[in-house]
Design an enzyme around this catalytic site. Sequence first.
Site, PDB file in Angstrom:
ATOM      1  N   ARG A  72       7.343  -0.877  10.989  1.00 31.70           N
ATOM      2  CA  ARG A  72       8.030  -1.329   9.771  1.00 31.70           C
ATOM      3  C   ARG A  72       8.137  -0.178   8.768  1.00 31.70           C
ATOM      4  O   ARG A  72       9.217   0.335   8.510  1.00 31.70           O
ATOM      5  CB  ARG A  72       7.274  -2.522   9.163  1.00 31.70           C
ATOM      6  CG  ARG A  72       8.070  -3.307   8.124  1.00 31.70           C
ATOM      7  CD  ARG A  72       8.078  -2.715   6.727  1.00 31.70           C
ATOM      8  NE  ARG A  72       6.726  -2.551   6.189  1.00 31.70           N
ATOM      9  CZ  ARG A  72       6.477  -1.877   5.075  1.00 31.70           C
ATOM     10  NH1 ARG A  72       7.458  -1.317   4.385  1.00 31.70           N
ATOM     11  NH2 ARG A  72       5.234  -1.730   4.644  1.00 31.70           N
ATOM     12  N   ASP A  73       7.011   0.265   8.243  1.00 33.88           N
ATOM     13  CA  ASP A  73       7.055   1.270   7.175  1.00 33.88           C
ATOM     14  C   ASP A  73       7.559   2.607   7.710  1.00 33.88           C
ATOM     15  O   ASP A  73       8.251   3.351   7.002  1.00 33.88           O
ATOM     16  CB  ASP A  73       5.659   1.428   6.561  1.00 33.88           C
ATOM     17  CG  ASP A  73       5.700   1.980   5.145  1.00 33.88           C
ATOM     18  OD1 ASP A  73       6.810   2.236   4.637  1.00 33.88           O
ATOM     19  OD2 ASP A  73       4.636   2.178   4.543  1.00 33.88           O
ATOM     20  N   HIS A  93      -3.306  -0.060   1.692  1.00 34.16           N
ATOM     21  CA  HIS A  93      -2.135   0.539   2.335  1.00 34.16           C
ATOM     22  C   HIS A  93      -1.966   1.917   1.704  1.00 34.16           C
ATOM     23  O   HIS A  93      -1.596   2.026   0.530  1.00 34.16           O
ATOM     24  CB  HIS A  93      -0.909  -0.350   2.077  1.00 34.16           C
ATOM     25  CG  HIS A  93       0.378   0.220   2.588  1.00 34.16           C
ATOM     26  ND1 HIS A  93       0.868  -0.087   3.840  1.00 34.16           N
ATOM     27  CD2 HIS A  93       1.267   1.080   2.042  1.00 34.16           C
ATOM     28  CE1 HIS A  93       2.015   0.551   4.028  1.00 34.16           C
ATOM     29  NE2 HIS A  93       2.282   1.268   2.946  1.00 34.16           N
ATOM     30  N   HIS A 144      -0.831   6.133   1.693  1.00 38.44           N
ATOM     31  CA  HIS A 144       0.040   7.212   2.186  1.00 38.44           C
ATOM     32  C   HIS A 144      -0.719   8.532   2.081  1.00 38.44           C
ATOM     33  O   HIS A 144      -1.674   8.650   1.319  1.00 38.44           O
ATOM     34  CB  HIS A 144       1.341   7.241   1.379  1.00 38.44           C
ATOM     35  CG  HIS A 144       2.291   6.136   1.774  1.00 38.44           C
ATOM     36  ND1 HIS A 144       3.504   6.371   2.367  1.00 38.44           N
ATOM     37  CD2 HIS A 144       2.187   4.791   1.678  1.00 38.44           C
ATOM     38  CE1 HIS A 144       4.115   5.216   2.619  1.00 38.44           C
ATOM     39  NE2 HIS A 144       3.335   4.230   2.204  1.00 38.44           N
ATOM     40  N   CYS A 163       8.700   5.470   1.610  1.00 38.01           N
ATOM     41  CA  CYS A 163       9.482   4.479   0.877  1.00 38.01           C
ATOM     42  C   CYS A 163      10.809   5.090   0.476  1.00 38.01           C
ATOM     43  O   CYS A 163      10.839   6.029  -0.316  1.00 38.01           O
ATOM     44  CB  CYS A 163       8.731   4.012  -0.359  1.00 38.01           C
ATOM     45  SG  CYS A 163       9.702   2.870  -1.360  1.00 38.01           S
ATOM     46  N   ASN A 182       2.657   7.330   5.876  1.00 37.50           N
ATOM     47  CA  ASN A 182       1.399   6.579   5.846  1.00 37.50           C
ATOM     48  C   ASN A 182       0.275   7.440   6.398  1.00 37.50           C
ATOM     49  O   ASN A 182       0.527   8.450   7.042  1.00 37.50           O
ATOM     50  CB  ASN A 182       1.518   5.344   6.763  1.00 37.50           C
ATOM     51  CG  ASN A 182       2.549   4.356   6.267  1.00 37.50           C
ATOM     52  OD1 ASN A 182       3.632   4.272   6.815  1.00 37.50           O
ATOM     53  ND2 ASN A 182       2.219   3.613   5.240  1.00 37.50           N
TER      54      ASN A 182
END
Lengths: 306, 306
Positions: free
Chosen positions: B12-13, B205, B207, B238, B247
């Site tokens: 996803r990310d 979460h 990065h 993002c 991440n």
Amino acid sequence: MTAILISEVGPRDGLQSTHRIMPLDAKKAWIKAEAEAGVREIEVGSFVPPSLLPQLADTAELVAYAKALPGLNVVALVPNAKGAVRAAEAGVHGMSIPFSMSETHSIKNVRKTHAEMIAEITEVARIAGDASIHFAVGLSTAFGCTMEGAVPEDRVVRLAEAAVAAGARELSLSDTTGYADPAQVKRLVRKVKAAVGEEKLTTLHLHNTRGLGLANALAGLEEGITTLDASLGGIGGCPFAPGASGNIVTEDLVFMLNSMGYDTGVDLEKLLEVRKIVAAALPDEPLYGFTPDAGLTLDYDTRGKA
Amino acid sequence: MTAILISEVGPRDGLQSTHRIMPLDAKKAWIKAEAEAGVREIEVGSFVPPSLLPQLADTAELVAYAKALPGLNVVALVPNAKGAVRAAEAGVHGMSIPFSMSETHSIKNVRKTHAEMIAEITEVARIAGDASIHFAVGLSTAFGCTMEGAVPEDRVVRLAEAAVAAGARELSLSDTTGYADPAQVKRLVRKVKAAVGEEKLTTLHLHNTRGLGLANALAGLEEGITTLDASLGGIGGCPFAPGASGNIVTEDLVFMLNSMGYDTGVDLEKLLEVRKIVAAALPDEPLYGFTPDAGLTLDYDTRGKA
């Protein structure tokens, strides 16, 4: 704010593993610029025979140059008593000798057993003492060895005690091979401090081989470590420990410490400019670090100031 | 051994910010291989309109596929109530909605004020509740914003309370922008837990934008965090927060946690093999991580087992 000393080891640990020799003028420019950015200690080189490490053949000249820079603690590595004599002649503020916790690595690296190393440390301590020079012992491969694998913590404690008994004023724990994890860092710092005294173990020398460098630094800080070795651009490694690459990156370390509210005395914006000197002098060498690409955070000036 | 859940968010990310679209078959191979390596939760995609993120248009198919894999918790991101309806139809085990602590970022990213987001969260909580689906709210830009700069901690606490009141079963703190430092992580985790209850804040979460990812993860673990999002090869970022890249790297995180003696359930050797699938499907995309290059330590199998 707690003061943390960042000891820049790039001119020694970094440059000893580069193929290209950095010209003396570039080294001087690097050291000067980094001192001006606020770094208060620099390991400018190593007194090894120039035939073994031609990259560091100009260490005595660098010591003389760096000593003229205001407020800078000028340190150098010495592999043995011969090197210590040269370091004392050059007038270093401090010298340190690496003492490998892995006997296999010690024999491979400096052709000495642990017993022979203790004898060497005793002699170096005498030379440093006679010249009133600060003397530290770096307990290398303390977290594991690429030849022996696991290094028992009890052995590190025992050899730490022996090094202090032989005259070490201070110890550092070195993750030469990038094996350390944060739980191990905490455990070993605690054990060694308990054995030799809180004030004798101040320093961690960490590599970022598996990306854990800053996490290990944090673990050390939480156990009272106050000096962290780091290398601009993360260059460096141990030519005798395969796969052991790159010290922790000074730029990212400074970002972390300054953001957390520690007093490093380092101006990160000025420090980031120093990379240009290293990059220009070593165009083939990869420079590591994330903060240089990402830049400072918008709130950088107020972080850690609350 | 404390169990730590690693939640793989790369599909996803990671994939939402790649230029090339990863083919469905490659995504399936990735998810299957990572589940077989022992990863117990994967965020397989996001129920955003395919016109906005064509990279994630196959999320419903991936949910169906991943649910057939034994023991895998299949989660997806939903931007709003419409997405939540689609996620519920697809049969996800869990859904989460990002709630940006920076109102500027929220408006830019999803065109909603904080008040509008709370209304949306209430609606999503109802949809998830009706379908008996686990529902989490991700407090994004919680550590700082590339548009607003500093994000006051009191605001994060207040909005965390509002999210729980609106129906969030669980919260995560997201360092969307790579601004966090370990001291801030500890402070904010402590404050939010104190406000909403220990069991409501389980997840970070992070990065690795400035290289502090694993240090921040360590700080979170020390404050009782039990779930860490990570992305294989550190891909991701993002698209609406410039400079916010990557991440934390699943491989390096697993090396750290397993070495420290945490129970992640992940077989690192198998995990390293999964990189080949991602590299082959996204040949232009850089893969991060240090452990993949350095390999396991010689003593890896016994580390953390003492």
